[in-house]
Enzyme design. Sequence first.
Site, PDB file in Angstrom:
ATOM      1  N   TYR A 263       0.537  -4.481  27.168  1.00 16.25           N
ATOM      2  CA  TYR A 263       0.345  -3.769  28.444  1.00 16.25           C
ATOM      3  C   TYR A 263      -1.141  -3.523  28.693  1.00 16.25           C
ATOM      4  CZ  TYR A 263       0.761  -0.355  32.190  1.00 16.25           C
ATOM      5  OH  TYR A 263       0.643   0.297  33.401  1.00 16.25           O
TER       6      TYR A 263
ATOM      7  N   SER B 135      -4.304   0.135  35.661  1.00 16.08           N
ATOM      8  CA  SER B 135      -4.098   1.356  34.886  1.00 16.08           C
ATOM      9  C   SER B 135      -5.390   1.729  34.163  1.00 16.08           C
ATOM     10  CB  SER B 135      -2.992   1.090  33.861  1.00 16.08           C
ATOM     11  OG  SER B 135      -3.029   2.042  32.827  1.00 16.08           O
TER      12      SER B 135
END
Length: 223
Positions: A133, A120
Amino acid sequence: MLVGNSDGIGLATTKRLLAAGWDIIGVSKSESPIANTAYLHRVADVSDAAYPDLMDELVRQGPLDLCIYCAGIGELLDPLQMGDEARIIDVNLTGMVRTAAAVIPGMVKRGHGHFIGVSSMADELLSAEAPSYSASKAGFSNYLGGLALALKPRGVFVTNVRFGFVDTKMAKSDAKPFMMSVEKAVDHLESCIRTKPACYTAPWIAIPLVKLLKLTLKLKAGA
Ligand SMILES: NC(=O)c1ccc[n+]([C@@H]2O[C@H](COP(=O)([O-])OP(=O)(O)OC[C@H]3O[C@@H](n4cnc5c(N)ncnc54)[C@H](OP(=O)(O)O)[C@@H]3O)[C@@H](O)[C@H]2O)c1
Protein backbone atom coordinates in the site's frame (compact mmCIF):
# COMPACT_ATOMS: atom_id res chain seq x y z
CA MET A 1 -15.64 11.32 -14.21
CA LEU A 2 -14.96 9.51 -10.94
CA VAL A 3 -13.19 6.14 -10.78
CA GLY A 4 -13.67 4.01 -7.66
CA ASN A 5 -16.90 5.64 -6.50
CA SER A 6 -19.31 2.92 -5.41
CA ASP A 7 -18.30 3.49 -1.78
CA GLY A 8 -16.29 5.68 0.58
CA ILE A 9 -14.70 8.97 -0.52
CA GLY A 10 -15.59 8.46 -4.20
CA LEU A 11 -19.29 7.84 -3.46
CA ALA A 12 -19.59 10.85 -1.13
CA THR A 13 -17.78 13.06 -3.67
CA THR A 14 -20.09 11.89 -6.46
CA LYS A 15 -23.15 12.78 -4.37
CA ARG A 16 -21.73 16.22 -3.50
CA LEU A 17 -20.83 17.05 -7.11
CA LEU A 18 -24.21 15.89 -8.42
CA ALA A 19 -25.89 18.18 -5.87
CA ALA A 20 -23.69 21.01 -7.20
CA GLY A 21 -24.97 20.41 -10.74
CA TRP A 22 -22.19 18.33 -12.35
CA ASP A 23 -22.92 15.64 -14.95
CA ILE A 24 -20.93 12.58 -13.86
CA ILE A 25 -19.74 9.25 -15.24
CA GLY A 26 -18.70 6.82 -12.51
CA VAL A 27 -16.60 3.69 -12.98
CA SER A 28 -16.24 1.22 -10.15
CA LYS A 29 -15.88 -2.46 -9.33
CA SER A 30 -19.41 -2.55 -7.88
CA GLU A 31 -22.80 -1.18 -8.85
CA SER A 32 -23.58 2.31 -7.56
CA PRO A 33 -26.39 3.11 -5.11
CA ILE A 34 -26.89 6.42 -6.98
CA ALA A 35 -29.93 6.90 -9.21
CA ASN A 36 -29.83 10.32 -10.87
CA THR A 37 -30.47 11.45 -14.45
CA ALA A 38 -27.14 13.34 -14.41
CA TYR A 39 -25.27 10.16 -13.47
CA LEU A 40 -24.06 7.23 -15.61
CA HIS A 41 -22.40 4.27 -13.89
CA ARG A 42 -20.24 1.58 -15.47
CA VAL A 43 -19.04 -1.47 -13.55
CA ALA A 44 -15.38 -2.28 -14.26
CA ASP A 45 -12.23 -3.42 -12.53
CA VAL A 46 -9.35 -0.98 -13.18
CA SER A 47 -6.94 -3.92 -13.33
CA ASP A 48 -8.94 -5.75 -16.00
CA ALA A 49 -7.43 -6.07 -19.48
CA ALA A 50 -10.62 -4.54 -20.95
CA TYR A 51 -10.45 -1.40 -18.76
CA PRO A 52 -8.50 0.83 -21.22
CA ASP A 53 -11.03 0.04 -23.98
CA LEU A 54 -13.92 0.97 -21.69
CA MET A 55 -12.18 4.23 -20.78
CA ASP A 56 -11.59 5.05 -24.45
CA GLU A 57 -15.29 4.46 -25.11
CA LEU A 58 -16.31 6.74 -22.22
CA VAL A 59 -13.85 9.47 -23.21
CA ARG A 60 -15.35 9.48 -26.74
CA GLN A 61 -18.78 10.31 -25.24
CA GLY A 62 -17.81 13.93 -24.62
CA PRO A 63 -15.17 16.29 -23.27
CA LEU A 64 -14.15 15.71 -19.66
CA ASP A 65 -13.50 18.71 -17.41
CA LEU A 66 -12.51 16.68 -14.38
CA CYS A 67 -11.40 13.13 -13.52
CA ILE A 68 -10.98 12.00 -9.91
CA TYR A 69 -9.25 8.66 -9.28
CA CYS A 70 -10.44 7.26 -5.92
CA ALA A 71 -10.10 3.52 -6.55
CA GLY A 72 -7.92 1.84 -3.98
CA ILE A 73 -7.41 -1.27 -1.91
CA GLY A 74 -5.15 -2.12 1.00
CA GLU A 75 -4.42 -5.34 2.82
CA LEU A 76 -2.07 -6.09 5.69
CA LEU A 77 1.04 -8.03 4.71
CA ASP A 78 0.99 -11.76 5.38
CA PRO A 79 4.57 -12.91 4.67
CA LEU A 80 3.32 -16.50 4.17
CA GLN A 81 0.62 -15.49 1.65
CA MET A 82 1.93 -12.71 -0.59
CA GLY A 83 -0.27 -13.43 -3.59
CA ASP A 84 -2.28 -10.18 -3.29
CA GLU A 85 0.72 -7.87 -2.97
CA ALA A 86 1.06 -7.17 -6.69
CA ARG A 87 -2.71 -6.64 -7.05
CA ILE A 88 -2.60 -3.79 -4.54
CA ILE A 89 0.00 -1.99 -6.65
CA ASP A 90 -1.95 -2.83 -9.81
CA VAL A 91 -5.21 -1.30 -8.58
CA ASN A 92 -3.79 1.66 -6.66
CA LEU A 93 -0.96 2.72 -8.97
CA THR A 94 -1.24 1.08 -12.40
CA GLY A 95 -5.02 1.65 -12.47
CA MET A 96 -4.45 5.36 -11.89
CA VAL A 97 -1.78 5.54 -14.62
CA ARG A 98 -4.10 3.70 -17.06
CA THR A 99 -6.90 6.14 -16.20
CA ALA A 100 -4.65 9.17 -16.72
CA ALA A 101 -3.47 7.71 -20.05
CA ALA A 102 -7.10 7.47 -21.21
CA VAL A 103 -8.38 10.87 -20.11
CA ILE A 104 -5.42 13.27 -20.29
CA PRO A 105 -4.65 13.33 -24.05
CA GLY A 106 -8.16 14.73 -24.73
CA MET A 107 -7.66 17.37 -22.02
CA VAL A 108 -4.28 18.35 -23.52
CA LYS A 109 -5.81 18.66 -27.01
CA ARG A 110 -8.44 21.05 -25.62
CA GLY A 111 -5.92 22.83 -23.36
CA HIS A 112 -8.32 22.38 -20.46
CA GLY A 113 -8.95 19.81 -17.73
CA HIS A 114 -8.16 18.67 -14.20
CA PHE A 115 -6.98 15.23 -13.02
CA ILE A 116 -7.14 14.57 -9.27
CA GLY A 117 -5.69 11.44 -7.67
CA VAL A 118 -6.41 10.44 -4.08
CA SER A 119 -3.14 9.38 -2.52
CA SER A 120 -2.13 9.04 1.11
CA MET A 121 0.28 10.48 3.66
CA ALA A 122 1.60 6.88 3.75
CA ASP A 123 3.39 7.73 0.48
CA GLU A 124 6.48 8.80 2.45
CA LEU A 125 6.50 6.01 5.05
CA LEU A 126 8.18 2.64 5.17
CA SER A 127 5.43 0.28 6.26
CA ALA A 128 6.07 -3.14 7.76
CA GLU A 129 2.29 -3.71 8.04
CA ALA A 130 1.31 -2.81 4.46
CA PRO A 131 4.39 -2.28 2.27
CA SER A 132 2.48 -2.73 -0.98
CA TYR A 133 0.00 0.00 0.00
CA SER A 134 2.66 2.55 0.98
CA ALA A 135 4.76 1.67 -2.10
CA SER A 136 1.74 2.09 -4.37
CA LYS A 137 1.05 5.52 -2.87
CA ALA A 138 4.73 6.54 -3.11
CA GLY A 139 4.66 5.76 -6.83
CA PHE A 140 1.24 7.40 -7.15
CA SER A 141 2.34 10.70 -5.58
CA ASN A 142 5.64 10.76 -7.47
CA TYR A 143 3.92 10.08 -10.81
CA LEU A 144 1.29 12.78 -10.31
CA GLY A 145 3.94 15.28 -9.19
CA GLY A 146 5.80 14.76 -12.47
CA LEU A 147 2.58 14.82 -14.49
CA ALA A 148 1.58 18.13 -12.86
CA LEU A 149 4.90 19.65 -13.96
CA ALA A 150 4.51 18.32 -17.50
CA LEU A 151 0.90 19.39 -18.03
CA LYS A 152 0.57 22.80 -16.37
CA PRO A 153 2.13 24.57 -19.39
CA ARG A 154 -0.46 22.75 -21.57
CA GLY A 155 -3.41 24.13 -19.58
CA VAL A 156 -4.18 20.86 -17.74
CA PHE A 157 -4.02 20.73 -13.94
CA VAL A 158 -3.01 17.66 -11.92
CA THR A 159 -3.62 17.45 -8.17
CA ASN A 160 -2.16 14.82 -5.86
CA VAL A 161 -4.30 14.66 -2.71
CA ARG A 162 -2.53 13.14 0.30
CA PHE A 163 -5.06 12.18 2.96
CA GLY A 164 -4.44 10.92 6.49
CA PHE A 165 -7.04 8.54 7.91
CA VAL A 166 -10.57 8.92 6.53
CA ASP A 167 -13.50 7.11 8.14
CA THR A 168 -14.27 4.46 5.47
CA LYS A 169 -13.90 0.67 5.27
CA MET A 170 -10.35 1.30 3.96
CA ALA A 171 -9.10 2.65 7.33
CA LYS A 172 -8.09 -0.68 8.85
CA SER A 173 -5.32 -0.03 11.37
CA ASP A 174 -6.06 -0.13 15.11
CA ALA A 175 -4.76 3.40 15.74
CA LYS A 176 -6.21 6.10 13.47
CA PRO A 177 -4.90 9.44 14.76
CA PHE A 178 -6.66 12.58 13.50
CA MET A 179 -9.12 10.50 11.41
CA MET A 180 -11.46 12.77 9.44
CA SER A 181 -15.03 12.15 8.35
CA VAL A 182 -15.81 11.33 4.72
CA GLU A 183 -17.69 14.65 4.41
CA LYS A 184 -14.58 16.54 5.59
CA ALA A 185 -12.50 14.68 2.97
CA VAL A 186 -15.03 15.77 0.33
CA ASP A 187 -14.72 19.39 1.57
CA HIS A 188 -10.97 19.10 0.87
CA LEU A 189 -11.58 17.64 -2.60
CA GLU A 190 -14.01 20.47 -3.41
CA SER A 191 -11.35 22.94 -2.37
CA CYS A 192 -8.88 21.17 -4.73
CA ILE A 193 -11.39 21.38 -7.60
CA ARG A 194 -11.61 25.16 -7.02
CA THR A 195 -7.91 25.94 -6.45
CA LYS A 196 -6.17 23.18 -8.49
CA PRO A 197 -2.97 22.83 -6.41
CA ALA A 198 -0.31 20.33 -7.57
CA CYS A 199 -0.22 18.75 -4.10
CA TYR A 200 -2.65 18.95 -1.19
CA THR A 201 -2.19 17.29 2.21
CA ALA A 202 -4.91 16.94 4.87
CA PRO A 203 -5.29 17.06 7.77
CA TRP A 204 -2.33 19.42 8.23
CA ILE A 205 -2.23 18.57 11.95
CA ALA A 206 -1.02 15.03 11.06
CA ILE A 207 1.98 16.30 9.07
CA PRO A 208 4.47 16.60 11.99
CA LEU A 209 3.39 13.16 13.27
CA VAL A 210 4.06 11.59 9.85
CA LYS A 211 7.48 13.31 9.61
CA LEU A 212 8.41 11.97 13.07
CA LEU A 213 7.15 8.49 12.17
CA LYS A 214 9.11 8.60 8.91
CA LEU A 215 12.33 9.37 10.79
CA THR A 216 11.66 6.71 13.45
CA LEU A 217 10.94 4.03 10.84
CA LYS A 218 14.05 4.91 8.83
CA LEU A 219 16.22 4.66 11.94
CA LYS A 220 14.55 1.33 12.84
CA ALA A 221 15.17 0.02 9.31
CA GLY A 222 18.78 1.27 9.38
CA ALA A 223 18.04 3.20 6.19
N1 LIG B 1 -9.81 5.77 4.12
C1 LIG B 1 -8.58 6.20 4.39
O1 LIG B 1 -8.15 6.22 5.57
C2 LIG B 1 -7.71 6.72 3.29
C3 LIG B 1 -6.59 7.48 3.64
C4 LIG B 1 -5.75 7.97 2.64
C5 LIG B 1 -6.04 7.68 1.32
N2 LIG B 1 -7.12 6.93 1.01
C6 LIG B 1 -7.35 6.62 -0.40
O2 LIG B 1 -8.59 7.12 -0.80
C7 LIG B 1 -9.07 6.33 -1.91
C8 LIG B 1 -10.52 5.96 -1.63
O3 LIG B 1 -10.53 5.11 -0.48
P1 LIG B 1 -11.80 4.97 0.47
O4 LIG B 1 -11.32 5.20 1.84
O5 LIG B 1 -12.94 5.73 -0.04
O6 LIG B 1 -12.02 3.38 0.32
P2 LIG B 1 -13.32 2.53 -0.03
O7 LIG B 1 -14.47 3.00 0.79
O8 LIG B 1 -12.90 1.12 0.08
O9 LIG B 1 -13.61 2.91 -1.56
C9 LIG B 1 -12.76 2.48 -2.60
C10 LIG B 1 -13.55 2.46 -3.88
O10 LIG B 1 -12.71 1.94 -4.93
C11 LIG B 1 -13.40 0.86 -5.56
N3 LIG B 1 -12.45 -0.12 -6.08
C12 LIG B 1 -11.62 -0.92 -5.37
N4 LIG B 1 -10.92 -1.71 -6.19
C13 LIG B 1 -11.32 -1.40 -7.45
C14 LIG B 1 -10.99 -1.90 -8.73
N5 LIG B 1 -10.10 -2.89 -8.87
N6 LIG B 1 -11.60 -1.38 -9.81
C15 LIG B 1 -12.54 -0.39 -9.66
N7 LIG B 1 -12.90 0.10 -8.49
C16 LIG B 1 -12.31 -0.39 -7.38
C17 LIG B 1 -14.23 0.27 -4.45
O11 LIG B 1 -15.23 -0.57 -4.94
P3 LIG B 1 -15.69 -1.83 -4.01
O12 LIG B 1 -16.26 -1.21 -2.75
O13 LIG B 1 -16.66 -2.57 -4.83
O14 LIG B 1 -14.45 -2.62 -3.72
C18 LIG B 1 -14.77 1.55 -3.81
O15 LIG B 1 -15.82 2.09 -4.56
C19 LIG B 1 -8.13 5.12 -2.01
O16 LIG B 1 -7.20 5.31 -3.04
C20 LIG B 1 -7.40 5.14 -0.68
O17 LIG B 1 -6.11 4.59 -0.78
C21 LIG B 1 -7.97 6.44 1.94
